[in-house]
Scaffold this active site. Structure first.
Site, PDB file in Angstrom:
ATOM      1  N   GLU A 463      31.128  45.499  32.709  1.00  0.00           N
ATOM      2  CA  GLU A 463      31.446  44.873  31.430  1.00  0.00           C
ATOM      3  C   GLU A 463      31.123  45.840  30.299  1.00  0.00           C
ATOM      4  O   GLU A 463      30.193  46.635  30.395  1.00  0.00           O
ATOM      5  CB  GLU A 463      30.635  43.586  31.247  1.00  0.00           C
ATOM      6  CG  GLU A 463      31.064  42.495  32.218  1.00  0.00           C
ATOM      7  CD  GLU A 463      30.302  41.198  32.027  1.00  0.00           C
ATOM      8  OE1 GLU A 463      29.308  41.195  31.271  1.00  0.00           O
ATOM      9  OE2 GLU A 463      30.696  40.203  32.639  1.00  0.00           O
ATOM     10  N   SER A 489      32.215  41.160  28.781  1.00  0.00           N
ATOM     11  CA  SER A 489      31.301  40.028  28.833  1.00  0.00           C
ATOM     12  C   SER A 489      31.966  38.823  28.196  1.00  0.00           C
ATOM     13  O   SER A 489      32.810  38.949  27.311  1.00  0.00           O
ATOM     14  CB  SER A 489      30.033  40.375  28.052  1.00  0.00           C
ATOM     15  OG  SER A 489      29.285  39.213  27.781  1.00  0.00           O
TER      16      SER A 489
END
Length: 587
Positions: A463, A489
Site C-alpha cells: 500500500e 490503504s
C-alpha cells in the site's frame, strides 16, 4: 442424541471422538479437563487473529472468551486457536508492507489446516485488521462449514483538547491514524513542528480497535454483515464496548444453530450475496481493497466475481454514507445511528439488495431487515433518494494502461477533479516516490507512476499510504495523480489509481511507460490511457528487458510471488473451489 450423546455420525469431529479406536484421541481431551459430555458434543473452532502487534487485535482474546460462553450455552464444545496477523498501520511505508497481502493467504491456509487437522465441525472466526478479515472469511468459505464471523470492533476516535499546542485544524475534532500519516506531510513541509507531531501521536489512537474510518478493516467488517456471515449490527460497536461481548456470545450460540440446520458458509456466500457486499462498499465510500478481497473470497466458493464485476456494481450504486476518509464520520458514529442494517434498508428502498440471501442467523437478509425499525439519520446515513453522489465512491478503470482493469476511490472528490491528464513521472518502487515527495522534486500536474509493486513484482502488493498521505499533507492531493500496480490503504485520499493490471512483473503496459508519456485518467467514463499508439506499445514490449529482480530469492515472499495470480482475480494463490475434489464436511 443416541445414548445421551450428540449424534455426530455426519460431523467431522466423529473422526477424533467416537468409537474405541479414538480412545488415544479422547485421552488428550481428558488431559485438558474436558468432560465426557464435552468430548461428544460438536467441536467448534474459535479462531482469532489475536496478537500484541497493534490495537486492532488486542481485544480479540477477550471477545473469544465470550464466544466460547455462547457455544457452551448451546451444547457445543469450543476449541480456541489463534493465527497470525500483519497489521498495515505498523507495516506501512517500509519493507514490512510486503508481508501484508501475503498474510491474508497465510491466515486462510492456517485456519484451514487447523480445522482440518483437528476435525472441527464449525467455526466462529474473529479478526480485527485489514487482511485478517478477508483471510478469516476465505477460510470459512473454503472449508464450507457452519461459520459465523465476528469483527473485533473499531478504535475510538482521538481528540486534542482546546488550547493544545497543535495547528488549529487538529483541534476539537475526531482524529484517526489517517490524520497522523497526513501530519507527517505537514511536518515535512514545515507547517507543523516535531513537538506538535508528538502531541498528536499520543492522542490520535486512544483505545483498542481497528482504524476508525471507512478504511479496509471497517469496509470488510461491513462486508461481513452484508454478505451474511456476521450477525446483524455486530460489526459496529467499538472494540472497548462491553456490548461486543454480547455480540460474541450471540455469535457462539448462532453457530450451533447453523450446525443444527446444516447451513454452511457457501449457502450464505452466493453470487447474490457478493453483489450485496459490493453494494455496501460502494455506498459507504469503502476501501479500494474490497476490489481485491471480494474476488478472492468468491474464488473460495468457485464463483467468478472479478474486479470488473465489483466495479460494475460500484458504478450504479449511490454513495450516501458520510464516512472518513472521503467524508466526516467514523465507525462509532455509524454504529450510533443504526449501523449496517440501516444502510441496507436504504439500499433495499432503491431495489439494490438481494433480500433472499441466507444469513448467519438462519434467516434471510430481508427477514432480518424487517425486524429493524431505525431509519437514516440524514447526517451520517443520508436517505438513498438524496445521496452524497449518485454513483459509488469507488470506480473501475480500463484502457491501454490497464487492460485487466484498475480501481480508484472518488468518494470526496468533486467531479471536476475526476478527470486528470498529465505527464508520467516514473518510479520503480514506492520508496523512490516517497523520497520525491519529501524532497518536492515533482511538479503540480504530474502523474506519479509507481511500478514493480504488484502481487508478484513487489512481491506483496504494498500500500502507498505514506506517499499519498505526504502528498495530502503538502496540499497536493488533488494537484497530482498517482497510478500503481500496488495497492492503496483504505485511508488513502486524493486521485490515486491502484491494482493496475497486468502488473509490471507480468509485462503489463505499466512496465513500458516512460517519463513524460501523457496519461489521462477519466473516473467519470472509467478509462485510463496513455497517449501512445498500439504500435509504439508493441515496440516497447519487444524491447522490454523483463521483470525487475527483487531481494526475495527464498522464503514466504518468494513462494508467494511464484504462486500469486492477477490482482483483478483477487491475487489468489490456489485453483479455488472449481478444482475441488471433495468437501471437507463429507470426508
Amino acid at each position: 442424541m443416541p445414548n445421551g450423546k450428540f449424534d455426530k455420525s455426519k460431523l467431522p469431529s466423529r473422526h477424533v471422538t467416537e468409537g474405541p479406536a479414538r480412545a488415544p484421541h479422547r485421552s488428550y481431551y481428558y488431559a485438558m479437563g474436558m468432560t465426557e459430555e464435552e468430548i461428544h458434543q460438536p467441536l467448534v473452532g474459535v479462531a482469532t487473529c489475536w496478537n500484541e502487534a497493534a490495537p486492532c487485535n488486542i481485544a480479540l482474546n477477550r471477545q473469544a472468551q465470550s464466544v466460547k460462553v455462547g457455544v457452551k450455552g448451546a451444547a457445543g464444545t469450543p476449541r480456541e486457536f489463534t493465527t497470525i496477523t500483519v497489521t498495515d498501520g505498523i507495516a506501512m511505508g517500509h519493507e514490512g508492507m510486503r508481508s501484508s497481502l501475503a498474510s491474508r493467504e497465510a491466515i486462510a491456509d492456517t485456519v484451514e489446516l487447523t480445522m482440518r487437522g483437528h476435525c472441527y465441525d464449525a467455526i466462529v472466526g474473529l479478526a480485527g485488521c485489514d487482511k485478517s478479515l478477508p483471510g478469516m472469511m476465505m477460510a470459512m468459505i473454503r472449508l464450507n462449514v457452519p461459520s459465523v464471523f465476528l469483527y473485533g470492533g473499531s478504535i475510538l476516535p482521538g481528540r486534542v483538547a482546546s488550547g493544545a499546542a497543535v495547528p488549529p485544524a487538529y483541534l476539537d475534532r475526531d482524529l484517526t491514524v489517517q490524520d497522523m500519516f497526513e501530519a507527517v506531510g505537514h511536518q515535512q513541509n514545515g507547517t507543523m513542528t516535531e513537538a506538535e507531531l508528538e502531541i498528536l501521536e499520543r492522542v490520535a489512537c486512544p483505545s483498542a480497535g481497528a482504524c476508525g474510518g471507512q478504511f479496509t478493516a471497517n469496509t470488510m467488517a461491513c462486508v461481513s454483515e452484508a454478505i451474511g456471515l456476521a450477525l446483524p449490527n455486530s460489526s459496529g460497536a467499538p472494540a472497548p464496548y462491553e456490548s461486543r461481548d454480547e455480540y460474541a456470545k450471540a455469535s457462539g450460540a448462532a453457530v450451533m444453530n447453523l450446525i443444527e440446520k446444516n447451513i454452511r458458509a457457501r449457502d450464505i456466500c452466493t453470487r447474490e450475496a457478493f453483489e450485496n457486499a459490493a453494494r455496501i462498499v460502494a455506498c459507504t465510500g469503502g476501501s479500494t481493497n474490497a476490489g481485491l478481497h471480494l474476488p478472492a473470497m468468491a474464488h473460495e466458493a468457485g464463483i467468478d466475481f472479478f474486479l470488473e464485476d465489483v466495479c460494475e456494481i460500484f458504478r450504479d450504486t449511490p454513495y450516501f454514507v458520510d464516512l472518513k476518509p472521503g467524508g466526516q464520520y467514523v465507525a462509532k458514529d455509524l454504529y450510533e445511528v443504526g449501523g449496517v442494517p440501516v444502510v441496507m434498508k436504504e439500499l433495499r428502498k432503491a431495489g439494490l439488495i438481494h433480500e433472499d440471501c441466507m444469513t448467519a442467523t438462519g434467516y434471510s437478509i430481508g427477514e432480518e431487515l424487517d425486524k429493524n425499525t431505525l431509519e437514516a439519520d440524514g447526517k451520517v446515513i443520508y436517505p438513498v433518494e438524496t445521496p452524497i453522489t449518485k454513483t459509488g465512491g469507488v470506480v473501475g478503470l480500463k484502457g491501454n494502461v490497464a487492460p485487466e482493469g484498475a480501481i480508484v476511490k472518488v468518494a470526496g472528490i468533486e467531479p471536476q477533479h475526476q478527470i486528470f491528464t498529465g505527464p508520467a513521472r516514473i518510479f520503480e518502487c514506492e520508496q523512490d516516490a516517497f523520497e520525491s515527495v519529501q524532497n518536492r522534486t515533482y511538479a503540480e500536474g504530474d502523474v506519479f507512476v509507481i511500478r514493480n509493486e504488484g502481487p508478484a513484482g513487489g512481491p506483496g502488493m504494498r500500500e502507498m499510504l505514506a506517499t499519498t498521505a505526504a502528498l495530502s499533507g503538502q496540499g497536493m492531493g488533488k494537484k497530482v495523480a498517482l497510478i500503481t500496480d500496488g495497492r492503496f490503504s483504505g485511508a488513502t485520499r486524493g486521485f490515486c489509481v491502484g491494482h493496475v493490471g497486468p502488473e509490471a512483473a507480468h509485462g503489463g503496459p505499466i512496465a513500458l511507460l516512460k517519463d513524460g508519456d501523457v496519461i489521462t485518467i477519466n473516473a467519470i467514463e472509467g478509462s485510463i490511457n496513455v497517449d501512445l499508439s498500439d504500435e509504439e506499445l508493441a515496440e516497447r514490449k519487444a524491447a522490454w528487458a523483463g521483470p525487475r529482480e527483487t531481494l526475495y530469492g527464498s522464503g514466504a515472499l518468494w513462494k508467494y510471488a511464484q504462486l500469486v495470480g492477477g490482482a483483478y482475480k483477487g491475487a489468489v494463490t490456489h485453483p479455488g473451489a472449481k478444482a475441488e475434489r471433495h468437501d471437507y464436511m463429507d470426508l
